[in-house]
Design a protein around this motif. Structure first.
Motif, short mmCIF file in Angstrom:
data_model
loop_
_atom_site.label_atom_id
_atom_site.label_comp_id
_atom_site.label_asym_id
_atom_site.label_seq_id
_atom_site.Cartn_x
_atom_site.Cartn_y
_atom_site.Cartn_z
N PHE A 1 -0.99 -9.85 -9.74
CA PHE A 1 -1.40 -8.97 -8.65
C PHE A 1 -2.79 -8.41 -8.91
O PHE A 1 -3.21 -8.24 -10.06
CB PHE A 1 -0.40 -7.81 -8.48
N LEU A 2 -3.49 -8.12 -7.80
CA LEU A 2 -4.80 -7.47 -7.86
C LEU A 2 -4.66 -6.13 -7.16
O LEU A 2 -4.40 -6.06 -5.96
CB LEU A 2 -5.85 -8.34 -7.16
N GLY A 3 -4.79 -5.05 -7.93
CA GLY A 3 -4.56 -3.72 -7.38
C GLY A 3 -5.81 -2.86 -7.43
O GLY A 3 -6.55 -2.89 -8.41
N THR A 4 -6.03 -2.10 -6.34
CA THR A 4 -7.10 -1.10 -6.29
C THR A 4 -6.46 0.28 -6.21
O THR A 4 -5.63 0.54 -5.34
CB THR A 4 -8.01 -1.34 -5.08
N PHE A 5 -6.84 1.16 -7.12
CA PHE A 5 -6.25 2.50 -7.23
C PHE A 5 -7.37 3.52 -7.02
O PHE A 5 -8.37 3.51 -7.74
CB PHE A 5 -5.59 2.69 -8.59
N THR A 6 -7.17 4.40 -5.99
CA THR A 6 -8.22 5.35 -5.60
C THR A 6 -7.64 6.76 -5.53
O THR A 6 -6.58 6.95 -4.90
CB THR A 6 -8.79 4.97 -4.22
N ALA B 1 0.85 -1.20 0.00
CA ALA B 1 0.00 0.00 0.00
C ALA B 1 0.88 1.24 0.00
O ALA B 1 2.03 1.22 0.43
CB ALA B 1 -0.93 0.00 1.20
N GLY B 2 0.30 2.33 -0.51
CA GLY B 2 1.05 3.58 -0.54
C GLY B 2 0.33 4.62 -1.37
O GLY B 2 -0.83 4.46 -1.76
N VAL B 3 1.07 5.70 -1.65
CA VAL B 3 0.54 6.79 -2.46
C VAL B 3 1.54 7.05 -3.58
O VAL B 3 2.76 7.10 -3.34
CB VAL B 3 0.35 8.07 -1.62
N VAL B 4 1.03 7.19 -4.82
CA VAL B 4 1.89 7.48 -5.97
C VAL B 4 1.32 8.69 -6.71
O VAL B 4 0.14 9.02 -6.59
CB VAL B 4 2.00 6.28 -6.92
N GLU B 5 2.18 9.30 -7.50
CA GLU B 5 1.74 10.40 -8.35
C GLU B 5 2.39 10.25 -9.72
O GLU B 5 3.55 9.84 -9.83
CB GLU B 5 2.12 11.74 -7.72
N GLN C 1 -2.63 12.68 -6.93
CA GLN C 1 -2.07 11.59 -6.13
C GLN C 1 -3.11 10.47 -5.99
O GLN C 1 -4.30 10.73 -5.86
CB GLN C 1 -1.62 12.08 -4.76
N VAL C 2 -2.60 9.24 -5.99
CA VAL C 2 -3.48 8.07 -5.97
C VAL C 2 -3.00 7.10 -4.89
O VAL C 2 -1.80 6.82 -4.78
CB VAL C 2 -3.47 7.34 -7.34
N VAL C 3 -3.96 6.62 -4.10
CA VAL C 3 -3.67 5.58 -3.10
C VAL C 3 -3.77 4.22 -3.78
O VAL C 3 -4.72 3.95 -4.52
CB VAL C 3 -4.67 5.66 -1.93
#
Length: 461
Positions: A110-115, A32-36, A123-125
């Protein structure tokens, strides 16, 4: 990204806000984290311990690093940017399943959820679950399913299951066809019972109930007819192989099994049984025939072993040629021309004139064998005492009249003939062999040569 770009995001709340978000991310065991997104890359703003370990970095050292810094390929970066920009554009979370190839070459799923992060521009969690094992298991399950389907199709097996408590049967299309049921519709035990032939159901039920009681570890195999053939159709025979599963208290809860159409096998078994019975019958008949030949031949030459052996061998060989002929025709029928050829094989062909219609004249097995022996006996007598003993000839003429064959044996050109003083083996054989199977015989001895008129029933075409 400079300070101006961070206005309004979570960091404007100060160290307390950053610590709170970091604590939330670290609370999960997932990545988990935050990306931009950047112009041609993406950058980690914050990452939990799981994400750092995934990339082989110490906790807290992933912040500020880009995908390219971590060895992610340009193709992978492009795909990730596409997702991030779409999420930011729509403002809606998105969950996707994707593959990722590590720099080491290992492939993962992988199964990813981007919010989108509230009040944080650009920025996206992300929360990512490693589903590599689940994906491998799914692929293996699909592979095993394909193998099972191939095996079922190759063996023409149907597959079915039964929920005992719910009284619900699940049959595949092949099993439904075997039992004469439509492609759709609910099935329960009563439906199954009604589809089993009424004469076969009691034994089938006994085997099933024994398996429910735990006999043979719940395994059972049954063979029975179904109602698929209908009143006017041929019976459909099915072999069912099943196993009952039990709960911890030993109660039956589930049954799984296969069904196979064995109609052809049953028909083959029945035919084999019939052939064995027929073979047994023929062996007994042959032994009786050999015994009769030996007895009658001995009566004709009681004090001459050489004459006895010669006559006996000739007659046994004649019987054998008849059997060889029928064996070639699977003991079903033999054409009259083949019968004549087998009977006259030991004699010179120049001595015979054979004439008859071109159409086949099939004879049943018993009649064919007997006629071989009769014609062989007539030819033997003609060679010893009649037309074939000199320069004479024998004519064999036949015709077909309805279901009967008429054959005329006529000798000419031999020594003068006188009627025999006693009934010999040949005469007795000719009379009994044909009359036993619905034939008739008229044997006469005019001075110019012996004649024999015979009729026989033809085999049904």
């Amino acid at each position: 990204m400079g300070d101006e770009g961070r206005k309004g995001d979570w960091r404007s709340a100060g160290a307390g806000g950053e610590a709170l978000l970091q604590a939330m991310l670290d609370a999960t065991s997932m990545l988990a984290g935050v990306v931009e997104p950047l112009d041609d890359d993406y950058r980690f703003v914050m990452a939990n311990r799981g994400a750092c370990e995934f990339y082989g970095s110490a906790n807290g050292t992933l912040n500020g690093r880009t995908g390219r810094d971590l060895g992610v390929t340009a193709e992978q970066i492009s795909g990730r940017l596409e997702v991030l920009r779409r999420v930011l554009r729509t403002g809606a979370p998105e969950t996707i399943e994707y593959s990722f190839r590590f720099p080491s070459g290992r492939q993962g799923w992988f199964l990813g959820t981007f919010t989108p992060l509230a009040e944080a521009a650009g920025q996206v969690v992300f929360i990512i679950i490693d589903i590599t094992q689940q994906h491998v298991a799914q692929v293996e399950a699909e592979r095993q399913g394909a193998r099972l389907t191939l095996a079922l199709n190759a063996t023409e097996l149907g597959l079915w299951e039964y929920d005992v408590a719910a009284d619900r049967v699940d049959w595949d299309a092949r099993t439904r066809r075997q039992f004469g049921l439509p492609p759709e519709g609910d099935i329960n035990y009563a439906t199954y019972a009604a589809a089993v032939h009424v004469e076969d159901f009691p034994a089938t039920r006994v085997a099933y109930e024994a398996a429910l009681a735990g006999e043979n570890d719940g395994h059972y195999v049954v063979e029975h007819r179904t109602t698929a053939g209908g009143d006017g159709g041929s019976a459909v025979w099915v072999r069912g192989a099943s196993r009952v599963s039990f709960d911890s208290q030993g109660r039956p809860v589930h049954v799984i099994g296969t069904s196979q159409d064995i109609s052809a096998q049953v028909a083959a078994r029945e035919r084999q049984d019939l052939l064995l019975a027929e073979l047994n019958h023929r062996v007994k008949n042959n032994l009786a025939a050999v015994q009769a030949i030996a007895s009658q031949t001995m009566r004709g030459a009681p004090d001459d072993p050489v004459a006895f052996r010669s006559a006996f061998d000739s007659r046994i060989q004649s019987l054998a040629r008849g059997h060889d002929l029928l064996t070639r025709n699977v003991w079903e029928a033999a054409d009259l021309r083949d019968v004549i050829e087998a009977a006259l094989a030991p004699f010179a062909a120049e001595g015979f004139e054979i004439d008859g219609p071109d159409a086949p004249a099939p004879l049943g097995p018993e009649m064919a064998v007997n006629l071989v022996m009769v014609l062989n006996e007539l030819a033997t007598n003609a060679a010893k005492y009649g037309a074939l003993s000199g320069a004479g000839r024998v004519s064999i003429v036949w015709g077909v009249h309805g279901e009967r064959l008429a054959l005329h044996w006529r000798e000419r050109g031999g020594p003068p003939v006188t009627p025999p003083q006693r009934t010999g083996f040949g005469t007795r054989l000719t009379l009994s062999a044909l009359q036993a199977y619905g034939g008739t015989v008229e044997l006469v001895f005019p001075p110019e040569g012996a004649e024999c008129r015979m009729t026989a029933l033809l085999a049904r075409r």
